[in-house]
Every structure is written in structure tokens, then in C-alpha cells.
Design a protein around this motif. Structure first.
Motif, PDB file in Angstrom:
ATOM      1  N   SER A 194      53.462  25.506  38.320  1.00  0.00           N
ATOM      2  CA  SER A 194      52.612  27.109  38.025  1.00  0.00           C
ATOM      3  C   SER A 194      52.459  27.356  39.696  1.00  0.00           C
ATOM      4  N   LYS A 195      53.206  26.835  40.953  1.00  0.00           N
ATOM      5  CA  LYS A 195      52.285  26.972  41.890  1.00  0.00           C
ATOM      6  C   LYS A 195      52.119  28.097  42.522  1.00  0.00           C
ATOM      7  N   PRO A 196      53.712  29.099  42.597  1.00  0.00           N
ATOM      8  CA  PRO A 196      54.138  29.968  42.496  1.00  0.00           C
ATOM      9  C   PRO A 196      53.620  31.991  41.963  1.00  0.00           C
ATOM     10  N   ALA A 197      52.911  31.342  40.629  1.00  0.00           N
ATOM     11  CA  ALA A 197      52.050  32.154  40.280  1.00  0.00           C
ATOM     12  C   ALA A 197      50.370  32.232  40.363  1.00  0.00           C
ATOM     13  N   LEU A 198      50.033  30.689  40.398  1.00  0.00           N
ATOM     14  CA  LEU A 198      48.671  30.391  40.764  1.00  0.00           C
ATOM     15  C   LEU A 198      48.396  31.242  42.086  1.00  0.00           C
ATOM     16  N   VAL A 211      48.009  34.848  42.063  1.00  0.00           N
ATOM     17  CA  VAL A 211      46.467  35.331  41.727  1.00  0.00           C
ATOM     18  C   VAL A 211      45.658  35.405  42.471  1.00  0.00           C
ATOM     19  N   ALA A 212      45.879  34.458  43.622  1.00  0.00           N
ATOM     20  CA  ALA A 212      45.253  34.400  44.769  1.00  0.00           C
ATOM     21  C   ALA A 212      44.740  35.452  45.642  1.00  0.00           C
ATOM     22  N   GLN A 213      46.480  35.231  45.927  1.00  0.00           N
ATOM     23  CA  GLN A 213      46.437  36.579  46.958  1.00  0.00           C
ATOM     24  C   GLN A 213      46.396  38.067  45.974  1.00  0.00           C
ATOM     25  N   LEU A 214      46.150  38.155  45.092  1.00  0.00           N
ATOM     26  CA  LEU A 214      45.341  39.537  44.633  1.00  0.00           C
ATOM     27  C   LEU A 214      44.119  39.062  44.611  1.00  0.00           C
ATOM     28  N   LEU A 215      43.467  38.368  44.188  1.00  0.00           N
ATOM     29  CA  LEU A 215      41.841  38.067  44.706  1.00  0.00           C
ATOM     30  C   LEU A 215      41.587  38.214  46.253  1.00  0.00           C
ATOM     31  N   ASN A 216      42.551  37.975  46.710  1.00  0.00           N
ATOM     32  CA  ASN A 216      41.996  38.344  48.724  1.00  0.00           C
ATOM     33  C   ASN A 216      42.277  39.612  49.342  1.00  0.00           C
ATOM     34  N   VAL A 239      42.748  26.943  35.269  1.00  0.00           N
ATOM     35  CA  VAL A 239      42.995  27.679  36.157  1.00  0.00           C
ATOM     36  C   VAL A 239      42.225  28.071  37.130  1.00  0.00           C
ATOM     37  N   VAL A 240      40.495  28.462  36.782  1.00  0.00           N
ATOM     38  CA  VAL A 240      39.853  28.792  37.429  1.00  0.00           C
ATOM     39  C   VAL A 240      39.617  27.594  37.848  1.00  0.00           C
ATOM     40  N   GLN A 241      39.055  26.439  38.102  1.00  0.00           N
ATOM     41  CA  GLN A 241      39.122  25.285  39.127  1.00  0.00           C
ATOM     42  C   GLN A 241      40.472  25.458  40.155  1.00  0.00           C
ATOM     43  N   ALA A 242      41.877  25.284  40.048  1.00  0.00           N
ATOM     44  CA  ALA A 242      43.089  25.569  40.633  1.00  0.00           C
ATOM     45  C   ALA A 242      43.141  26.378  41.805  1.00  0.00           C
ATOM     46  N   LEU A 243      41.975  27.346  40.866  1.00  0.00           N
ATOM     47  CA  LEU A 243      42.283  29.252  42.327  1.00  0.00           C
ATOM     48  C   LEU A 243      41.108  28.410  42.969  1.00  0.00           C
ATOM     49  N   VAL A 244      39.956  28.218  42.258  1.00  0.00           N
ATOM     50  CA  VAL A 244      39.049  27.837  43.277  1.00  0.00           C
ATOM     51  C   VAL A 244      39.111  26.339  44.637  1.00  0.00           C
ATOM     52  N   LYS A 245      39.166  25.873  44.143  1.00  0.00           N
ATOM     53  CA  LYS A 245      40.329  24.167  45.020  1.00  0.00           C
ATOM     54  C   LYS A 245      41.296  24.622  45.471  1.00  0.00           C
TER      55      LYS A 245
END
Length: 491
Positions: free
Chosen positions: A398-402, A405-410, A443-449
Motif C-alpha cells: 500500500s506504500k505507493p498509494a499512501l 495521498v501525502a503528496q496531494l496533501l502537501n 490510513v489516517v495514522q499512517a499519513l500522520v506518523k
């Protein structure tokens, strides 16, 4: 060789006025004017015939003669005829044929009302004699030193007699009806980078490793090139949750079949599978049969974990289950089989899992495409997020998908999202709601941490099975419904 002589119920047999569609057994003719209301024939079946009465008045436990053979059952109805007349004709025919009577009882000798009803129900196809239990008679006899057994229960109601008749014949089982082609395992598989659509013709085929039982028809077939799958290797106890039974967790190519076949016992099908697997050098890792697989709830839960529909429906009676393994040039091949019966028909739930390497890097998640979809519809599914079956643990692939999402938020610091989990409809709604919420929170925790996203920008929620994208009646539909979505929030 034992040859049947037809037992004629009357010395002078009158022509039958009512001709039933179901044929009589060659060994035993029906009473004149009798009409068959139900009929069942099963090859190589287990059956227990009462040989006496319960030891106590309150008991429903009968001494029994346990047999295995070809079983034929009839229910006949005869109008305007007493149960005594029917019984005397059956007994006279049995005695004329030289059969050995093992047990018989008449009227009050057959026990109290509940015991009489249970005695008849043990022979009845419907498992009940309904109101036909009055003025009862029962007789059990054997022919030719046990090569055939005949049991008859006769009960009456309002001037009509009903006959529950069972005949068990000694038979030999064939266990060479399934073949395994080991040359399939010796052929290295090449990883296919294209996602192939399974055509109707492909869905109608057996797995290349394992043939179906002759006469079986496919109800459902599903295939996944790379799937996480859990195989039970213990009773699935109802008081435990799904994570506590003993199991083998595998990842690999998964093919599942749901077969149905008529008038063949689960034991005969099971023996053929075990014989084929033994001949092919498979190691049996776990197996259970009948009561050893648990109570009815536990048996259905066991079969449901193998079934590609997530449900064995009514096919959980007289069950057999096994898990087998063999080494291949690509890794390991596992076969899990659940075999159950319903009304004389047998169903086979079959799963074949082939472990081996997976080709990575075939899917890329584009943050720009996510942004476009969010602007157009206010939500976007995060393709590529994978979880362990029945858990909220995010898998490594799942790493590429996360990262997308992180890139989008940044790239868009003003964006805020609801992270919403969804499930299919397999299992209880309550469990699915909790699972979907837990996956969204993972998913939230993975994006935060792991990616440094501010917690205030994300809020997790679970919808369970309540917002499907597709029908839950197919594996493809259920796969679409298991997802995590980003839903836009106002600043």
C-alpha cells in the motif's frame, strides 16, 4: 451374488389404481393402491436404523444399526386402509422371502407418543411423520446375511396410512474418479503483467491441477492472480472471533470453485479427493468429518471461509473438510476442500492457492488524478490500499498509494478530508462497521506518523456495507466495495 426377489405384499396382487412417478425399489413392491409422495436415492450413504426402543420413557435415544451403502427411501400414502393390514402384508412378504427380522414393535409397544414420532422421523425423508403416527408399526429385517436391510414404519391418521420405507444395500465404493495432473506443477509460470478478464468460458473450467468429480456442475468460479487468503486448520468455534481459530495465512494465486452434484454422498466425494491427493504426494495438514468439524453453526462458519460466495447456504450437513499441501517448482500449492450435503445433493467448496513471487511496480497512483477526481465529485477512492483479511493492518504494497495521498496533501495545504472506510456485505453489519472504521483510522495514522500530515486535516469514519459501489453477489462486486475513500471537507 445376492439377487433380489421381489417381495409381493399380497398373495394375490390387485392392479394398482394409483401409479406414482417414483419407481419402487426392485426388492420391494408397494402396497396396492399406495401412492408415493416422496422418494430419495443416494449412492454410498451412511444411515442408522433403529434396532430397539429408548431405555427410558423420557429418552429419545434409540439403539441403532449403523450402515453404509446405497440408500433408497420412499414415503407412501394409502387411503381407507388400516395400518394393521399394511403391516401384516409387509411382515408376511418379509417372512416369505426368508429375511431375518431384527426388531419389530406394534402400537403401544413402540413407546410413548414422542418416541413413536421420533421412530418414524428417523426413516422419513422429511425428518417428520407429521400427524401419521397413530396405530404405529415398525419392522427391521435383513436379507442375505446383511447384504440388504429393510426398515418400515407405518402410521395412520383419519383413516389413511403412511409408510416410511428405507432400504440399504451393501455396495463397494469407487475411489478412482478424480485425477491429478502433476505435469502442471512442473511447468514454471511466467508473471503476466496484463490484467486478464475472466471470460465465461474460462469460468466454466476446472483448475488445471485438479479435476471435478464426474457429473459435478460449477455454480461459481473466482480467480485472483495475487490474493491474501486464510485457511482454517481447526474447528471455527462460534464463541471465538474470526482471528482466534487456528489458521494458515497465505498470499498467492487463488482459484475457488463451488460445485454441485446430485445423488452422491459427501463420503464418496471426499474419499475420491483424498485418494487423488494421496496418489499425487500431497501432505494432509488437517482434516475433519461430521461431528469432528463442530456443531452446525461451527460447520457453516468453517465452510464459509472457503466458499467464494462467503456462504455454504444449506450445504453443511454430513460435512468433510481437508487442507493439503505439496511443493511445486514455483513455491507451494495448497488445496482446501469443504464438502457438504442438502437433501441428497452434495456441494464442494474448493480453493487452490499457489504461492510464489509477485511482480511489483505495475500500479502507480497519481496525486494529480486524485485532485481532479476530488474537484469533480467531492470524493476519490484510494486505489492500491490493501489490508490483511478481516483486519485493519495495512499491507506493505500500500506504500505507493499512501505516498500519493501525502503528496496531494502537501501540494494543497488547504485541503481537509474525511477518510472513509467501506466493506462488502460478508459478515455481520456491526463487525463490518467496526472494521471499516478501524481501517480508515489506520490510513489516517499512517499519513500522520509516516508522512507528517497534521492530524487536524484528517477525520476517519466507517460506513461498513451501507454504501456499496457494486453488487455483493459476485467476487468482483465485493472487491469494489472493499475500499477507502477521501471525501472533501470544508475548511
Amino acid at each position: 451374488m445376492f439377487r433380489y426377489a421381489v417381495l409381493t405384499l399380497l398373495l394375490v396382487t390387485a392392479p394398482m389404481c394409483a401409479v406414482a412417478k417414483s419407481p419402487d425399489h426392485p426388492l420391494l413392491s408397494r402396497f396396492p393402491e399406495a401412492r408415493a409422495t416422496s422418494y430419495q436415492q443416494v449412492s454410498f450413504e451412511r444411515f442408522a436404523l433403529p434396532t430397539g426402543l429408548p431405555p427410558e420413557e423420557a429418552s429419545m435415544t434409540f439403539p441403532e444399526l449403523k450402515l453404509i451403502g446405497d440408500m433408497t427411501r420412499h414415503t407412501y400414502r394409502i387411503r381407507n386402509t388400516s395400518t394393521l393390514k399394511v403391516y401384516q402384508n409387509y411382515k408376511a412378504a418379509i417372512e416369505r422371502a426368508g429375511m431375518n427380522i431384527l426388531f419389530e414393535c406394534s402400537r403401544d409397544e413402540c413407546g410413548n407418543q414422542r418416541q413413536i414420532q421420533e421412530l418414524g422421523a428417523k426413516l422419513a425423508i422429511s425428518n417428520s411423520v407429521f400427524t401419521f403416527w397413530q396405530d404405529p408399526y415398525y419392522i427391521l429385517a435383513e436379507a442375505d446375511e446383511g447384504k440388504a436391510h429393510v426398515a418400515v414404519f407405518i402410521g395412520g391418521d383419519d383413516g389413511e396410512a403412511a409408510v416410511q420405507q428405507v432400504i440399504i444395500e451393501e455396495s463397494q465404493i469407487r475411489d478412482d474418479l478424480i485425477e491429478i495432473d502433476l505435469t502442471y506443477l512442473d511447468q514454471p509460470r511466467e508473471l503476466d503483467t496484463e490484467i486478464a478478464v475472466i471470460t465465461p468460458a474460462q469460468r466454466a473450467r476446472d483448475h488445471a491441477l485438479l479435476s471435478r468429480y464426474p457429473g459435478a456442475r460449477i455454480r461459481e468460479r473466482t480467480h485472483s492472480e495475487y490474493e491474501h487468503f486464510v485457511i482454517p486448520v481447526s474447528v471455527v468455534t462460534a464463541s471465538r472471533n474470526v482471528d482466534e481459530f487456528e489458521k494458515i495465512e497465505l498470499t498467492g494465486e487463488l482459484t475457488r470453485h463451488f460445485y454441485e452434484l446430485n445423488k452422491v454422498s459427501t463420503l464418496k466425494v471426499y474419499r475420491n479427493y483424498t485418494s487423488a491427493l494421496a496418489d499425487a504426494g500431497f501432505e494432509i495438514l488437517y482434516e475433519c468429518s461430521r461431528e469432528a468439524c463442530g456443531n452446525s453453526t461451527e460447520i457453516r462458519a468453517l465452510g464459509a471461509l472457503i466458499a467464494n460466495t462467503g456462504n455454504v447456504y444449506n450445504y453443511y450437513r454430513d460435512p468433510h473438510y481437508l487442507v493439503a499441501r505439496r511443493e511445486t517448482v514455483n513455491g507451494l500449492a495448497y488445496i482446501a476442500l469443504f464438502i457438504g450435503e442438502y437433501r441428497g445433493d452434495t456441494a464442494v467448496q474448493q480453493a487452490v492457492i499457489e504461492t510464489g513471487p509477485i511482480e511489483m511496480g505495475l500500479v502507480a497512483v497519481d496525486s494529480d488524478l486524485l485532485h481532479t477526481e476530488l474537484e469533480e465529485s467531492g470524493k476519490a477512492s484510494i486505489e492500491g490500499v490493501q489490508f490483511d483479511t478481516g483486519k485493519s493492518t495495512i499491507r506493505a504494497e500500500s506504500k505507493p498509494a499512501l505516498e500519493a495521498v501525502a503528496q496531494l496533501l502537501n501540494d494543497y495545504p488547504e485541503l481537509r478530508f474525511y477518510v472513509v472506510g467501506h466493506t462488502d456485505d460478508v459478515g455481520s453489519p456491526e463487525l463490518n462497521l467496526r472494521l471499516s472504521a478501524a481501517r480508515a483510522e489506520s490510513v489516517v495514522q499512517a499519513l500522520v506518523k509516516d508522512h507528517g500530515i497534521a492530524p487536524a486535516r484528517l477525520h476517519s469514519a466507517g460506513m461498513g456495507p451501507y454504501a456499496p459501489l457494486a453488487s455483493n453477489t459476485t467476487e468482483d462486486g465485493r472487491s469494489q466495495n472493499r475500499r477507502v475513500e477521501l471525501v472533501s471537507r470544508l475548511p
